[in-house]
Design an enzyme around this catalytic site. Structure first.
Site, PDB file in Angstrom:
ATOM      1  N   ASN A   6      48.188 -42.796 -45.195  1.00 35.89           N
ATOM      2  CA  ASN A   6      48.677 -43.997 -44.549  1.00 35.89           C
ATOM      3  C   ASN A   6      49.904 -44.194 -44.743  1.00 35.89           C
ATOM      4  OD1 ASN A   6      48.694 -46.757 -44.006  1.00 35.89           O
ATOM      5  ND2 ASN A   6      46.962 -47.364 -45.426  1.00 35.89           N
ATOM      6  N   ARG A  70      45.674 -42.644 -40.995  1.00 34.91           N
ATOM      7  CA  ARG A  70      45.481 -44.057 -40.543  1.00 34.91           C
ATOM      8  C   ARG A  70      46.432 -44.199 -39.469  1.00 34.91           C
ATOM      9  NH1 ARG A  70      47.323 -49.783 -42.581  1.00 34.91           N
ATOM     10  NH2 ARG A  70      46.086 -51.017 -41.423  1.00 34.91           N
ATOM     11  N   HIS A 159      41.928 -53.915 -38.847  1.00 32.64           N
ATOM     12  CA  HIS A 159      41.244 -53.813 -40.099  1.00 32.64           C
ATOM     13  C   HIS A 159      40.023 -53.299 -39.758  1.00 32.64           C
ATOM     14  CE1 HIS A 159      43.632 -57.501 -41.811  1.00 32.64           C
ATOM     15  NE2 HIS A 159      43.920 -56.236 -42.481  1.00 32.64           N
ATOM     16  N   ARG A 220      52.288 -64.201 -42.426  1.00 31.93           N
ATOM     17  CA  ARG A 220      51.851 -64.639 -40.648  1.00 31.93           C
ATOM     18  C   ARG A 220      51.312 -65.866 -40.526  1.00 31.93           C
ATOM     19  NH1 ARG A 220      48.989 -58.864 -40.016  1.00 31.93           N
ATOM     20  NH2 ARG A 220      50.118 -57.946 -41.708  1.00 31.93           N
ATOM     21  N   GLU A 363      39.582 -48.350 -47.607  1.00 30.65           N
ATOM     22  CA  GLU A 363      39.715 -47.982 -46.322  1.00 30.65           C
ATOM     23  C   GLU A 363      40.078 -46.466 -46.380  1.00 30.65           C
ATOM     24  OE1 GLU A 363      42.504 -51.454 -46.204  1.00 30.65           O
ATOM     25  OE2 GLU A 363      42.298 -51.233 -44.196  1.00 30.65           O
TER      26      GLU A 363
END
Ligand code: ADP
Length: 379
Positions: A6, A70, A159, A220, A363
């Site tokens: 990743n 990823r 996600h 964010r 993940e």
């Protein structure tokens, strides 16, 4: 063994899984994080980082059977994990304008791993792919059609690897077939998104063209009136890059409470800090609004599942976000919510119409699982 990479802008997260031919399970062997890539004191590039760490990553091991990468943005083109070919690399490069901060480092990881092990199949697993099942009513923005088409502007969602894994685990925890379970997954980490999953398929999600839309996050803003952007420019004199920074890096909890870490915000709120209290309320209110909206989208709700750093650990956020949702059959049992338990669990009262669950996401394991499935198809 399967290696999962990743690659972020300054980091590479890696995990290595064993793959016995007879063993259905992928067992984690080792993993870690390479940091400060391209920064002083760190490796100069992703290539250097992977070469330096080739031993620990077992990139030279003869029994390495696949590498899973990823990739954040797969656009409309990649709706499933994909065996990487030169043509696939070009297509991911073409998508880079949609997610420059993410796809570029993802590609760097792919490039180095392929050059080090050209003999091993490599698979791209896209964050967007799980949301390929969104219906047009959910993914279309109401702007002129031609403009949206020219610029590929639509909701993609992110996600997806986590939402896919956690919604499957939710059905398993409830002991029911995935096809019969409707779940709202709340992935609350540094980035945060909600996803309405109907029988295993994503039908609505809160992130959009980019990972900015939706929930309040560490730095964010999530949702706001798009006219705020115009006001920041016209009235505030901010240039586009500054506005981008305000919304992506200086907004969210950081903008409201001066800290992007939920642990710090919770501690400040406990001390009576008013800004932290408001930040917490805004954060939870946004989640509650999405839960109500997604219950309406799904029509019938079986489970609400919290995951990722905040969702798995912050009992106060779980209780705050779901407070007052009795009309939807959603309730949290205070003692179950407060229990220090790391395993997948249900925190709603016995017999509640909707199961509220806490399930650790994984993940990397999901990327390894999908990588193995793709390489098996091509073997
Ligand atoms: P990422 O989105 O980068 O994968 P994580 O899912 O690990 O991040 O979530 C990281 C965030 O989780 C941290 O910024 C922190 O706000 C939050 N977090 C981690 N542990 C706790 C905790 N015990 N209580 C509250 N929040 C936590």
């Amino acid at each position: 063994m399967i290696l999962v990479l990743n690659s972020g802008s300054a980091t590479i997260k890696y995990r290595l899984f064993s793959t016995g031919p007879a063993a259905p399970d992928l067992d984690p062997i080792t993993g870690g994080l390479i940091e400060h890539i391209g920064e002083s004191g760190g490796p100069a590039s992703h290539a250097d980082a992977l070469r330096d760490m080739a031993g620990a990553l077992r990139l030279d091991a003869p029994d390495l059977v696949a590498v899973g990468h990823r990739v954040v943005h797969g656009g409309s083109r990649f709706v499933a994990p994909t065996l990487i070919t030169p043509e696939v690399v070009s297509a991911i490069e073409e998508l880079t304008p949609l997610a420059p901060l993410h796809n570029k480092p993802n590609l760097a990881g792919i490039s180095v791993a392929r050059s080090l092990r050209p003999d091993v199949p490599q698979v791209a697993v896209f964050d967007t792919a799980f949301h390929a099942t969104l219906p047009p009513a959910a993914y279309t923005y109401a702007i002129p059609t031609e403009l949206a088409r020219q610029l590929s502007i639509r909701r993609y969602g992110f996600h997806g690897t986590s939402h896919a894994y956690v919604s499957r685990q939710t059905a398993a925890l409830l002991g029911r077939p995935l096809q019969t379970v409707n779940t709202i997954v709340l992935h609350l980490g540094n980035g945060a998104s909600a996803c309405a999953v109907q029988g295993g398929r994503s039908v609505e999600t809160s992130m959009g063209l980019t990972p900015l839309e939706g929930l309040v996050m560490g730095t964010r803003s999530g949702d706001l009136d798009p006219a705020v952007i115009v006001a920041l420019h016209r009235e505030g004199g901010l240039a586009l890059d500054d506005i981008d920074a305000v919304l992506n890096r200086r907004g969210g909890l950081l903008g409201l409470a001066g800290n992007n870490d939920v642990r710090a915000v919770l501690a400040a709120r406990e001390r009576g800090d008013a800004a932290a209290g408001l930040a917490f309320d805004v954060y939870c209110h946004r989640i509650r609004k999405y839960v109500g909206a997604y219950a309406a989208v799904l029509g019938r709700l079986d489970a609400v599942t919290f995951t990722a750093g905040v969702g798995e650990n912050a009992a106060a956020v779980r209780a705050g976000a779901l407070a007052g949702l009795d009309l939807l059959g959603i309730a949290v049992d205070p003692a179950r919510n407060a229990a220090a338990d790391r395993s997948p669990r249900i925190i709603s009262p016995d017999g509640a119409p909707v199961a509220v669950c806490v399930i650790p996401t994984d993940e990397e394991l999901e990327i390894a699982t999908q990588t193995r499935a793709v390489t098996a198809q091509h073997a």
